[in-house]
Design a protein around this motif. Sequence first.
Motif, PDB file in Angstrom:
ATOM      1  N   ILE A   1      24.757  38.687  43.686  1.00 54.60           N
ATOM      2  CA  ILE A   1      24.955  37.420  42.964  1.00 54.60           C
ATOM      3  C   ILE A   1      26.351  37.386  42.316  1.00 54.60           C
ATOM      4  N   ASP A   2      26.975  36.229  42.431  1.00 54.87           N
ATOM      5  CA  ASP A   2      28.240  35.967  41.725  1.00 54.87           C
ATOM      6  C   ASP A   2      29.410  36.870  42.102  1.00 54.87           C
ATOM      7  N   SER A   3      29.392  37.452  43.284  1.00 59.58           N
ATOM      8  CA  SER A   3      30.512  38.321  43.659  1.00 59.58           C
ATOM      9  C   SER A   3      31.711  37.510  44.122  1.00 59.58           C
ATOM     10  N   GLY A   4      31.464  36.232  44.410  1.00 57.38           N
ATOM     11  CA  GLY A   4      32.579  35.382  44.821  1.00 57.38           C
ATOM     12  C   GLY A   4      32.511  34.967  46.286  1.00 57.38           C
ATOM     13  N   LYS A   5      31.301  34.919  46.849  1.00 58.98           N
ATOM     14  CA  LYS A   5      31.154  34.538  48.271  1.00 58.98           C
ATOM     15  C   LYS A   5      31.650  33.110  48.483  1.00 58.98           C
ATOM     16  N   THR A   6      31.163  32.203  47.632  1.00 59.92           N
ATOM     17  CA  THR A   6      31.513  30.797  47.820  1.00 59.92           C
ATOM     18  C   THR A   6      32.993  30.570  47.515  1.00 59.92           C
ATOM     19  N   THR A   7      33.489  31.258  46.490  1.00 62.20           N
ATOM     20  CA  THR A   7      34.907  31.122  46.134  1.00 62.20           C
ATOM     21  C   THR A   7      35.782  31.625  47.288  1.00 62.20           C
ATOM     22  N   ALA A   8      35.402  32.747  47.888  1.00 59.17           N
ATOM     23  CA  ALA A   8      36.186  33.284  49.010  1.00 59.17           C
ATOM     24  C   ALA A   8      36.090  32.342  50.210  1.00 59.17           C
TER      25      ALA A   8
ATOM     26  N   ILE B   1      25.257  28.244  41.488  1.00 60.21           N
ATOM     27  CA  ILE B   1      24.722  29.292  42.368  1.00 60.21           C
ATOM     28  C   ILE B   1      24.484  28.692  43.749  1.00 60.21           C
ATOM     29  N   THR B   2      24.512  29.556  44.747  1.00 61.26           N
ATOM     30  CA  THR B   2      24.195  29.088  46.086  1.00 61.26           C
ATOM     31  C   THR B   2      22.689  29.228  46.286  1.00 61.26           C
ATOM     32  N   ILE B   3      22.072  28.167  46.799  1.00 60.27           N
ATOM     33  CA  ILE B   3      20.626  28.176  47.004  1.00 60.27           C
ATOM     34  C   ILE B   3      20.325  28.240  48.499  1.00 60.27           C
TER      35      ILE B   3
ATOM     36  N   VAL C   1      36.637  43.879  48.522  1.00 66.51           N
ATOM     37  CA  VAL C   1      36.470  44.068  47.075  1.00 66.51           C
ATOM     38  C   VAL C   1      37.194  42.916  46.390  1.00 66.51           C
ATOM     39  N   ASN C   2      36.407  42.010  45.837  1.00 65.58           N
ATOM     40  CA  ASN C   2      36.945  40.787  45.230  1.00 65.58           C
ATOM     41  C   ASN C   2      37.139  40.996  43.723  1.00 65.58           C
ATOM     42  N   LYS C   3      37.713  40.047  43.093  1.00 60.11           N
ATOM     43  CA  LYS C   3      37.924  40.025  41.635  1.00 60.11           C
ATOM     44  C   LYS C   3      38.848  41.153  41.182  1.00 60.11           C
ATOM     45  N   MET C   4      39.869  41.453  42.012  1.00 55.64           N
ATOM     46  CA  MET C   4      40.831  42.492  41.632  1.00 55.64           C
ATOM     47  C   MET C   4      41.656  42.070  40.410  1.00 55.64           C
ATOM     48  N   ASP C   5      41.591  40.782  40.054  1.00 52.36           N
ATOM     49  CA  ASP C   5      42.339  40.297  38.890  1.00 52.36           C
ATOM     50  C   ASP C   5      41.586  40.540  37.588  1.00 52.36           C
ATOM     51  N   ARG C   6      40.319  40.953  37.672  1.00 56.04           N
ATOM     52  CA  ARG C   6      39.518  41.077  36.435  1.00 56.04           C
ATOM     53  C   ARG C   6      39.839  42.358  35.673  1.00 56.04           C
TER      54      ARG C   6
ATOM     55  N   GLY D   1      41.124  42.024  47.181  1.00 55.62           N
ATOM     56  CA  GLY D   1      41.876  40.841  46.811  1.00 55.62           C
ATOM     57  C   GLY D   1      41.209  40.100  45.677  1.00 55.62           C
ATOM     58  N   SER D   2      41.694  38.904  45.427  1.00 53.82           N
ATOM     59  CA  SER D   2      41.060  38.070  44.410  1.00 53.82           C
ATOM     60  C   SER D   2      41.002  36.661  44.960  1.00 53.82           C
ATOM     61  N   ALA D   3      39.788  36.213  45.261  1.00 51.99           N
ATOM     62  CA  ALA D   3      39.646  34.874  45.825  1.00 51.99           C
ATOM     63  C   ALA D   3      40.079  33.842  44.793  1.00 51.99           C
ATOM     64  N   LEU D   4      39.636  34.046  43.545  1.00 53.16           N
ATOM     65  CA  LEU D   4      39.925  33.044  42.521  1.00 53.16           C
ATOM     66  C   LEU D   4      41.434  32.949  42.273  1.00 53.16           C
TER      67      LEU D   4
HETATM   68  N1  LIG Z   1      38.101  36.672  38.001  1.00 50.56           N
HETATM   69  C1  LIG Z   1      37.606  36.297  39.173  1.00 50.56           C
HETATM   70  N2  LIG Z   1      36.521  35.519  39.216  1.00 50.56           N
HETATM   71  C2  LIG Z   1      36.053  35.155  40.431  1.00 50.56           C
HETATM   72  C3  LIG Z   1      36.663  35.578  41.631  1.00 50.56           C
HETATM   73  N3  LIG Z   1      35.960  35.063  42.664  1.00 50.56           N
HETATM   74  C4  LIG Z   1      34.952  34.345  42.127  1.00 50.56           C
HETATM   75  N4  LIG Z   1      35.007  34.384  40.779  1.00 50.56           N
HETATM   76  C5  LIG Z   1      34.102  33.724  39.827  1.00 50.56           C
HETATM   77  O1  LIG Z   1      32.818  34.310  39.922  1.00 50.56           O
HETATM   78  C6  LIG Z   1      31.805  33.327  39.743  1.00 50.56           C
HETATM   79  C7  LIG Z   1      30.865  33.354  40.940  1.00 50.56           C
HETATM   80  O2  LIG Z   1      31.580  32.925  42.088  1.00 50.56           O
HETATM   81  P1  LIG Z   1      30.840  32.377  43.384  1.00 50.56           P
HETATM   82  O3  LIG Z   1      31.891  32.142  44.400  1.00 50.56           O
HETATM   83  O4  LIG Z   1      29.907  31.255  43.051  1.00 50.56           O
HETATM   84  O5  LIG Z   1      29.963  33.633  43.739  1.00 50.56           O
HETATM   85  P2  LIG Z   1      28.806  33.699  44.823  1.00 50.56           P
HETATM   86  O6  LIG Z   1      28.790  35.105  45.248  1.00 50.56           O
HETATM   87  O7  LIG Z   1      29.033  32.666  45.870  1.00 50.56           O
HETATM   88  O8  LIG Z   1      27.541  33.299  43.938  1.00 50.56           O
HETATM   89  P3  LIG Z   1      25.985  33.144  44.437  1.00 50.56           P
HETATM   90  O9  LIG Z   1      26.000  32.574  45.805  1.00 50.56           O
HETATM   91  O10 LIG Z   1      25.351  32.240  43.448  1.00 50.56           O
HETATM   92  O11 LIG Z   1      25.437  34.515  44.396  1.00 50.56           O
HETATM   93  C8  LIG Z   1      32.511  31.994  39.586  1.00 50.56           C
HETATM   94  O12 LIG Z   1      32.624  31.696  38.224  1.00 50.56           O
HETATM   95  C9  LIG Z   1      33.885  32.254  40.185  1.00 50.56           C
HETATM   96  O13 LIG Z   1      34.898  31.453  39.617  1.00 50.56           O
HETATM   97  C10 LIG Z   1      37.833  36.393  41.549  1.00 50.56           C
HETATM   98  O14 LIG Z   1      38.452  36.795  42.520  1.00 50.56           O
HETATM   99  N5  LIG Z   1      38.239  36.724  40.294  1.00 50.56           N
END
Ligand SMILES: Nc1nc2c(ncn2[C@@H]2O[C@H](COP(=O)(O)OP(=O)(O)OP(=O)(O)O)[C@@H](O)[C@H]2O)c(=O)[nH]1
Length: 807
Positions: free
Chosen positions: A112-119, A157-159, A244-249, A369-372
């Motif tokens: 959950i929330d790893s950034g799948k949709t953002t990537a 969230i993705t449903i 490995v996402n969120k390297m900016d965190r 990397g960092s999708a966001l």
């Molecule tokens: N700092 C940071 N935040 C990120 C990054 N990628 C995604 N996020 C944040 O993480 C949260 C979850 O991102 P999603 O893309 O919805 O993650 P997901 O894996 O698709 O979520 P589910 O499908 O609900 O499990 C959001 O608030 C994004 O903005 C990143 O590279 N860096």
Amino acid sequence: MRATALASRASLRNAALRNGEALACRRTFASYSLPILRQANGQNHPRIGLSQCGVQQWPAQRRWQTGAAAAVQETAVHDPSALSQEAIVENLDPQEAARLDKVRNIGIAAHIDSGKTTATERVLFYTGRIKDIHEVRGRDAVGAKMDSMDLEREKGITIQSAATFCDWIKKNPDPVSGEMKEEKYHINLIDTPGHIDFTIEVERALRVLDGAVLILCAVSGVQSQTVTVDRQMRRYNVPRISFVNKMDRAGANPWKAIDGINQKLKMAAAAVQVPIGMEDQFKGVVDLIRMKAVYSEGENGEVIREDEVPDDIREFAQEKRRKLIETLADVDEDIANAFLDERTPSPLEIKAAIRRATISLKFTPVLMGSALADKSVQPMLDAVCDFLPNPSEVENLALDRKRAEAPVKLVSYNSLPFVGLAFKLEESNFGQLTYIRVYQGKLKKGANVTNARTGNKVKIPRIVRMHSNEMEDVQEIGAGEICAVFGVDCASGDTFAEGGLGYSMTSMFVPDPVISLSIKPKQTKDTPNFSKAMSRFQREDPTFRVHVDNESGESIISGMGELHLSIYVERMKREYHVEVVTGQPQVAYRETMTQHVPFDHLLKKQTGGAGDYARVIGYMEPTGQLGDNVFEQQVIGGTISEKYLFACDKGFQASCIEGPMLGHKVLGTRMIINDGATHMTDSSELAFRTATMHAFRQAFRQGQPQVLEPLMKTVITAPNEFQGNIVGLLNKRNATINDTEIGPDEFVLTADCSLNAMFGFSSQLRAASQGKGEFTMEFSHYAPAPPQLQKELVAKHEKERMERNKR
Ligand SMILES: Nc1nc2c(ncn2[C@@H]2O[C@H](COP(=O)(O)OP(=O)(O)OP(=O)(O)O)[C@@H](O)[C@H]2O)c(=O)[nH]1
């Protein structure tokens, strides 16, 4: 299974020998035959692709013998069973192989929330599918493209999984001249949800995809759902690259994630990149294969700039490159040989080894990397093309019902007869939409295809390619691709095939629901819409079930968790305008017996005219495993005929659906009928079915029955200072804590908890951790409920039954 394995082994050997690569292959063959034999023994095994032993190159290399090929193609179309799949592949046009080489069907899956949709949003932007980037829960309130449902956008969230496609122009330096060459890849992509409640979406996506991107959070590394997704990838033998996402965190640490993959997922993994800067200083990556620095620049990271590796990390990058080669040497023979010869393999050799090892499920390359922050997503796309298989490199089998379910290999070539699997159904404004993975042949608009399960012929009136909730009409779809069709009545998991082809494919794994609640519309006038919604949701989602309770007459919905059911209640309100009343969530208990009990039951009724007569003798006992129930007949001498024994079996199966203790399903129970008696005129199938049901009820009650409750694997992550509070919460719930991992800031606790004790846990966890704790819960296994709870449940059930009888 064994036959399949041997056939695969033979076909690999033959293909390689025919290809004149006997020597090279014999060596490689040894390392591939082992996994195949493991497959024969039912162990985890890599999916054997045509790529192994260099087979993927041979269609292009072979001489194209026009006359012979035309004849074989003719046969392939009109009588495919007359040819082996190998013969079909061998004689196909090299252009087909060239087309498939540039197709990738991939899924994005993660915790959950790893950034799948953002990537995925970045992938769509960089490939030109969308013009602007919108964030999940972004300030512009538009939401990401792939979260198209209002509820998804509101909750962030993705449903539902969403499919899309894009073209990626990969820039490759020519190995000789160094000049940049462009290659266009067509990528079909499915973004999946992370919550375990929607796990069927991951399951069905992975069933039909050829490869996956496993996303990990740079701070948390391998998390509970990462482990679940890994299990699902293994179930369908899906090769994966890791990102490995969120390297900016703050606290980002890709090496922790890589250790996690190696140790927790037991998959060899090594970085193919190292970061340039970390956390808010994260600027780009060093490509360890080519030893080049790669920066994403421009407003949205759309400009890729390559440069020399910065001096301050050169040594570190060299060290990680050695680590990559070392890890590859463990899983790839060519690199092992180079390693032994103390020779550094060339970038091309490293790339080829990563590809081989990834496809054979021995290795996962790790990118970061960092999708966001729009950094380093493009190299991940390059890796999808470089390391994940094309459709022809993945072995897909169907069972040929015309040849005693013999396995046949499906080959993703357009010229073969069509075979496809319906893996997902969705209601749209234009009717039912059925997602199909085309495994073989072309699917054309207006074609007549047969549903292998029902035998019904259906005409395909409209074919579309999906782009999240938008669609693009197409006239036909090629082999190895994914599309959606309208107007086809079928169930999820049905196989469609052209003409008389009797092929069917295995469907996906569907977990059993663990939670249920009663539901009814607030107003009776809404009943028709309520029923419509129920039947649609059930058709779309095999983990959502509806039944009417025989005793109470109430509609009961069952699913994978509270979130799962609450989403359907909400959708009913939004999409069907039906307000509903729901009961308390109920646990899906099971019942079993623990003792061997003999029975001799006689059903004899004489009420004038023909009577009822059936006598069944045998015993019931636990099977020893809390799995399927078993009925066996061991009648000697024909005291009960086959026809009546069949009725006994039916009676047994019906009894297992509603157990004698609580009316819940029965598990792990065996019934043997070894004798009985039949009356010339009074016996009937109904009498034997009824007698068996009576015998079942009595024997089960005498067999020290037990109520079983679902135990949930619960993983809680929270800051260390709340550990005491949280352990206290779990102790109150009689949870068994299996593991606690304490990190510098956070701890991760894994426990088995009774689902019954977990209702309302999320709010208590929030209170106990100042809102900073998170948890996931997933069904683990059934275990006997505590005796006191069993007593209370049985007493409650009895009371309800008596009250109903009084009415
Ligand atoms: N700092 C940071 N935040 C990120 C990054 N990628 C995604 N996020 C944040 O993480 C949260 C979850 O991102 P999603 O893309 O919805 O993650 P997901 O894996 O698709 O979520 P589910 O499908 O609900 O499990 C959001 O608030 C994004 O903005 C990143 O590279 N860096």
